[in-house]
Design a protein around this motif. Structure first.
Motif, PDB file in Angstrom:
ATOM      1  N   ALA A 326       0.833  -1.203   0.000  1.00 45.80           N
ATOM      2  CA  ALA A 326       0.000   0.000   0.000  1.00 45.80           C
ATOM      3  C   ALA A 326       0.865   1.248   0.000  1.00 45.80           C
ATOM      4  O   ALA A 326       0.581   2.231  -0.701  1.00 45.80           O
ATOM      5  N   GLY A 327       1.930   1.239   0.792  1.00 51.77           N
ATOM      6  CA  GLY A 327       2.831   2.391   0.833  1.00 51.77           C
ATOM      7  C   GLY A 327       3.488   2.648  -0.510  1.00 51.77           C
ATOM      8  O   GLY A 327       3.709   3.803  -0.900  1.00 51.77           O
ATOM      9  N   ASN A 328       3.788   1.586  -1.237  1.00 47.95           N
ATOM     10  CA  ASN A 328       4.432   1.732  -2.541  1.00 47.95           C
ATOM     11  C   ASN A 328       3.469   2.199  -3.630  1.00 47.95           C
ATOM     12  O   ASN A 328       3.911   2.546  -4.732  1.00 47.95           O
ATOM     13  N   ARG A 329       2.186   2.198  -3.340  1.00 48.23           N
ATOM     14  CA  ARG A 329       1.199   2.736  -4.288  1.00 48.23           C
ATOM     15  C   ARG A 329       0.593   4.048  -3.770  1.00 48.23           C
ATOM     16  O   ARG A 329      -0.519   4.415  -4.146  1.00 48.23           O
ATOM     17  N   ASP A 330       1.318   4.742  -2.920  1.00 42.70           N
ATOM     18  CA  ASP A 330       0.842   6.003  -2.341  1.00 42.70           C
ATOM     19  C   ASP A 330       1.047   7.128  -3.355  1.00 42.70           C
ATOM     20  O   ASP A 330       2.176   7.499  -3.687  1.00 42.70           O
ATOM     21  N   ALA A 331      -0.060   7.692  -3.855  1.00 39.71           N
ATOM     22  CA  ALA A 331       0.011   8.715  -4.902  1.00 39.71           C
ATOM     23  C   ALA A 331       0.659  10.008  -4.421  1.00 39.71           C
ATOM     24  O   ALA A 331       1.143  10.796  -5.239  1.00 39.71           O
ATOM     25  N   SER A 332       0.691  10.235  -3.117  1.00 39.72           N
ATOM     26  CA  SER A 332       1.330  11.448  -2.615  1.00 39.72           C
ATOM     27  C   SER A 332       2.848  11.392  -2.758  1.00 39.72           C
ATOM     28  O   SER A 332       3.527  12.406  -2.710  1.00 39.72           O
ATOM     29  N   VAL A 333       3.376  10.189  -2.943  1.00 32.96           N
ATOM     30  CA  VAL A 333       4.818  10.001  -3.115  1.00 32.96           C
ATOM     31  C   VAL A 333       5.155   9.584  -4.545  1.00 32.96           C
ATOM     32  O   VAL A 333       6.149  10.030  -5.113  1.00 32.96           O
ATOM     33  N   PHE A 334       4.298   8.743  -5.133  1.00 27.75           N
ATOM     34  CA  PHE A 334       4.504   8.238  -6.494  1.00 27.75           C
ATOM     35  C   PHE A 334       3.278   8.578  -7.337  1.00 27.75           C
ATOM     36  O   PHE A 334       2.293   7.825  -7.346  1.00 27.75           O
ATOM     37  N   PRO A 335       3.279   9.704  -8.041  1.00 29.25           N
ATOM     38  CA  PRO A 335       2.128  10.077  -8.866  1.00 29.25           C
ATOM     39  C   PRO A 335       1.760   8.974  -9.861  1.00 29.25           C
ATOM     40  O   PRO A 335       2.642   8.291 -10.385  1.00 29.25           O
ATOM     41  N   ASP A 336       0.448   8.821 -10.075  1.00 26.20           N
ATOM     42  CA  ASP A 336      -0.058   7.770 -10.955  1.00 26.20           C
ATOM     43  C   ASP A 336       0.562   6.427 -10.556  1.00 26.20           C
ATOM     44  O   ASP A 336       1.185   5.736 -11.368  1.00 26.20           O
ATOM     45  N   PRO A 337       0.381   6.015  -9.293  1.00 23.05           N
ATOM     46  CA  PRO A 337       1.127   4.890  -8.735  1.00 23.05           C
ATOM     47  C   PRO A 337       0.799   3.528  -9.326  1.00 23.05           C
ATOM     48  O   PRO A 337       1.611   2.604  -9.227  1.00 23.05           O
ATOM     49  N   ASP A 338      -0.365   3.385  -9.954  1.00 15.00           N
ATOM     50  CA  ASP A 338      -0.744   2.087 -10.512  1.00 15.00           C
ATOM     51  C   ASP A 338      -0.215   1.876 -11.922  1.00 15.00           C
ATOM     52  O   ASP A 338      -0.521   0.870 -12.565  1.00 15.00           O
ATOM     53  N   THR A 339       0.571   2.838 -12.396  1.00 19.16           N
ATOM     54  CA  THR A 339       1.216   2.724 -13.701  1.00 19.16           C
ATOM     55  C   THR A 339       2.679   2.353 -13.514  1.00 19.16           C
ATOM     56  O   THR A 339       3.378   2.943 -12.690  1.00 19.16           O
ATOM     57  N   LEU A 340       3.132   1.367 -14.267  1.00 20.70           N
ATOM     58  CA  LEU A 340       4.539   0.978 -14.247  1.00 20.70           C
ATOM     59  C   LEU A 340       5.307   1.884 -15.205  1.00 20.70           C
ATOM     60  O   LEU A 340       5.104   1.831 -16.415  1.00 20.70           O
ATOM     61  N   ASP A 341       6.174   2.721 -14.662  1.00 23.54           N
ATOM     62  CA  ASP A 341       6.900   3.716 -15.450  1.00 23.54           C
ATOM     63  C   ASP A 341       8.408   3.508 -15.256  1.00 23.54           C
ATOM     64  O   ASP A 341       8.959   3.884 -14.216  1.00 23.54           O
ATOM     65  N   PRO A 342       9.109   2.922 -16.231  1.00 31.65           N
ATOM     66  CA  PRO A 342      10.533   2.646 -16.067  1.00 31.65           C
ATOM     67  C   PRO A 342      11.412   3.884 -15.997  1.00 31.65           C
ATOM     68  O   PRO A 342      12.596   3.775 -15.657  1.00 31.65           O
ATOM     69  N   THR A 343      10.857   5.050 -16.295  1.00 30.62           N
ATOM     70  CA  THR A 343      11.635   6.289 -16.201  1.00 30.62           C
ATOM     71  C   THR A 343      11.425   7.004 -14.867  1.00 30.62           C
ATOM     72  O   THR A 343      12.054   8.013 -14.598  1.00 30.62           O
ATOM     73  N   ARG A 344      10.542   6.471 -14.024  1.00 26.77           N
ATOM     74  CA  ARG A 344      10.245   7.090 -12.736  1.00 26.77           C
ATOM     75  C   ARG A 344      11.439   6.942 -11.773  1.00 26.77           C
ATOM     76  O   ARG A 344      12.129   5.928 -11.764  1.00 26.77           O
ATOM     77  N   ASP A 345      11.641   7.956 -10.935  1.00 25.18           N
ATOM     78  CA  ASP A 345      12.606   7.827  -9.853  1.00 25.18           C
ATOM     79  C   ASP A 345      11.870   7.212  -8.664  1.00 25.18           C
ATOM     80  O   ASP A 345      11.190   7.905  -7.911  1.00 25.18           O
ATOM     81  N   ALA A 346      11.991   5.901  -8.515  1.00 23.35           N
ATOM     82  CA  ALA A 346      11.226   5.176  -7.499  1.00 23.35           C
ATOM     83  C   ALA A 346      12.085   4.765  -6.305  1.00 23.35           C
ATOM     84  O   ALA A 346      11.717   3.883  -5.540  1.00 23.35           O
ATOM     85  N   ARG A 347      13.213   5.420  -6.115  1.00 23.05           N
ATOM     86  CA  ARG A 347      14.157   4.977  -5.088  1.00 23.05           C
ATOM     87  C   ARG A 347      13.633   5.087  -3.663  1.00 23.05           C
ATOM     88  O   ARG A 347      14.201   4.490  -2.750  1.00 23.05           O
ATOM     89  N   ARG A 348      12.534   5.797  -3.454  1.00 23.15           N
ATOM     90  CA  ARG A 348      11.965   5.881  -2.108  1.00 23.15           C
ATOM     91  C   ARG A 348      11.001   4.733  -1.815  1.00 23.15           C
ATOM     92  O   ARG A 348      10.309   4.740  -0.796  1.00 23.15           O
ATOM     93  N   HIS A 349      10.984   3.738  -2.678  1.00 27.81           N
ATOM     94  CA  HIS A 349      10.080   2.610  -2.467  1.00 27.81           C
ATOM     95  C   HIS A 349      10.430   1.868  -1.179  1.00 27.81           C
ATOM     96  O   HIS A 349      11.518   2.028  -0.605  1.00 27.81           O
ATOM     97  N   LEU A 350       9.483   1.030  -0.749  1.00 30.29           N
ATOM     98  CA  LEU A 350       9.602   0.324   0.522  1.00 30.29           C
ATOM     99  C   LEU A 350       9.845  -1.174   0.346  1.00 30.29           C
ATOM    100  O   LEU A 350       9.723  -1.940   1.299  1.00 30.29           O
ATOM    101  N   ALA A 351      10.200  -1.586  -0.858  1.00 26.65           N
ATOM    102  CA  ALA A 351      10.333  -3.017  -1.131  1.00 26.65           C
ATOM    103  C   ALA A 351      11.343  -3.699  -0.219  1.00 26.65           C
ATOM    104  O   ALA A 351      11.186  -4.878   0.119  1.00 26.65           O
TER     105      ALA A 351
END
Length: 410
Positions: A326-351
């Protein structure tokens, strides 16, 4: 897990796949909770009440706050499954991820140098060589091929074998027993037996190193030489440490790789983008880690004292479950979170979690994932699913969500 009172029902993702928009998305109710209080009261499978945290900043806050313990015997600690009770009942067999400081830092620090970024990068050439060997055989045979059995299981297994310096026969035994530990399809007594057998095997390997006059240069040999023989580490502490590295380093990487490759063979834009610009692979892997979030059930903690989390007070002795997916799909941190975007800076993810228990092997895992994706693009141009998506075997019963098989052709 179900939410109390009049709030919407919350369901643990691996148990109810039909409530998902897609088998690779978190349950929709989790997204609704992010707009509510910082934590919501829910009921676990065993009837115990705990707090559920779903928003990215609050998940980070809990995982980074040492007032929340990872020790399973602490009052109120949530038991995520029936088999997790085994760890609580046998604390002497727990690995350091189930410890707080100072024991946690003392044991973890003994491994840190082996999992630094530079060490992971140094493994790329040998990993690439193994991948070319595996995919050379796969592509020379009949189609379709199963990328789980043919790639995502053996690659992490070989990496662990290289780190531990074990034989192929030992590796296969270890791989089998470690697989049982993350599979909820087994009864608690079967899991306990597999863990005891695995610990016995690891003890034999460690004791064999101790008898060697000139230990090798593998991780286990170094631990024996630098830590056990100097009295800084006991064999009883080293065995759970090795078990943790096996289970965390094999099962999780296999699961993440299977879902990442699923995206690669079902998303033509993703495959084309990475084929045209391989330099995007590191960024794409970070995004795939965010998007898939293989730890779907969340991480458990218990409050050691009263803690104010946003607009909620969590009392001492109350359990907390944080939802990484749920945290990794938080739109306040990752806009349009349900889209897989390989150009996104996703380094703040919680994986890989957050705080002192953040995954030790994250650099190595990312190197493995990058190289597997690159190898499939290299050897299987135009790779695509060989079965309908609806027929895929999503593994809801394992602690790290993934695929049982991934049949592809090209």
């Amino acid at each position: 897990m179900t939410q109390d009172a009049a709030s919407p029902k919350v369901t643990a993702a691996p148990s109810y796949p039909m409530e998902r928009v897609s088998p690779i998305d978190p349950p929709p109710p989790l997204a609704l909770l992010r707009s509510g209080p910082a934590a919501s009261r829910i009921t676990m499978w065993d009837g115990s009440p705990v707090w559920l945290v779903t928003a990215h900043p609050h998940v980070r806050a809990v995982l980074g706050d040492r007032r929340f313990t990872a020790v399973t015997s602490a009052p109120g600690f949530p038991m995520m499954t029936t088999t997790s009770v085994l760890v609580r009942d046998k604390p002497h067999t727990a690995s350091f991820i189930r410890m707080d400081d100072p024991d946690h830092s003392r044991l973890r620090s003994m491994l840190t140098r082996d999992f630094l970024h530079g060490r992971a990068e140094a493994m790329r050439p040998v990993l690439r060589e193994h991948l070319d060997e595996m995919l050379g055989r796969l592509t020379a045979g009949e189609r379709p091929v199963d990328l789980v059995r043919g790639l995502t299981i053996p690659v992490p297994s070989r990496v662990i074998a290289l780190l531990f310096g074990v034989s192929d026969e030992q590796r296969e035994l270890i791989e089998n027993r470690a697989g049982i530990l993350i599979d909820r399809g087994y009864r608690p007594e079967q899991v306990a037996a597999a863990r005891d057998e695995l610990d016995g095997l690891l003890r034999e390997v460690v004791e064999a190193r101790m008898r060697m006059s000139e230990p090798g240069d593998d991780l286990l040999s170094r631990l024996v030489t630098d830590q056990v023989r100097t009295g800084k580490l006991t064999v009883e502490e080293m065995v759970p440490m090795c078990r943790l590295l096996l289970v965390a380093g094999h099962g999780t990487t296999t699961s993440q790789a299977s879902l990442s490759l699923l995206s690669l063979v079902t998303d033509r834009d993703l495959a084309d983008t990475l084929t045209k610009d391989p330099e995007l692979l590191p960024k794409a892997v970070e995004e795939l880690l965010r998007y898939h979030s293989i730890v779907q059930n969340g991480l458990a903690r218990a409050a050691l004292e009263d803690v104010r989390l946003g607009d909620v007070t969590i009392r001492a002795g109350e359990g907390v479950v944080v939802s990484l997916s749920a945290g990794n799909r938080d739109a306040s941190v990752f806009p349009d979170p349900d889209t897989l975007d390989p150009t996104r800076d996703a380094r703040r993810h919680l994986a890989f979690g957050h705080g002192i228990h953040q995954c030790l092997g994250q650099w190595l895992a990312k190197v493995e994932l990058e190289e597997m994706l690159a190898a499939v693009l290299r050897w299987m141009p135009g790779a695509r699913l060989a079965v309908p998506f609806a027929e895929l075997d999503f593994r809801h019963e394992v602690s790290s969500y993934g695929l049982g098989a991934l049949p592809v052709t090209w």
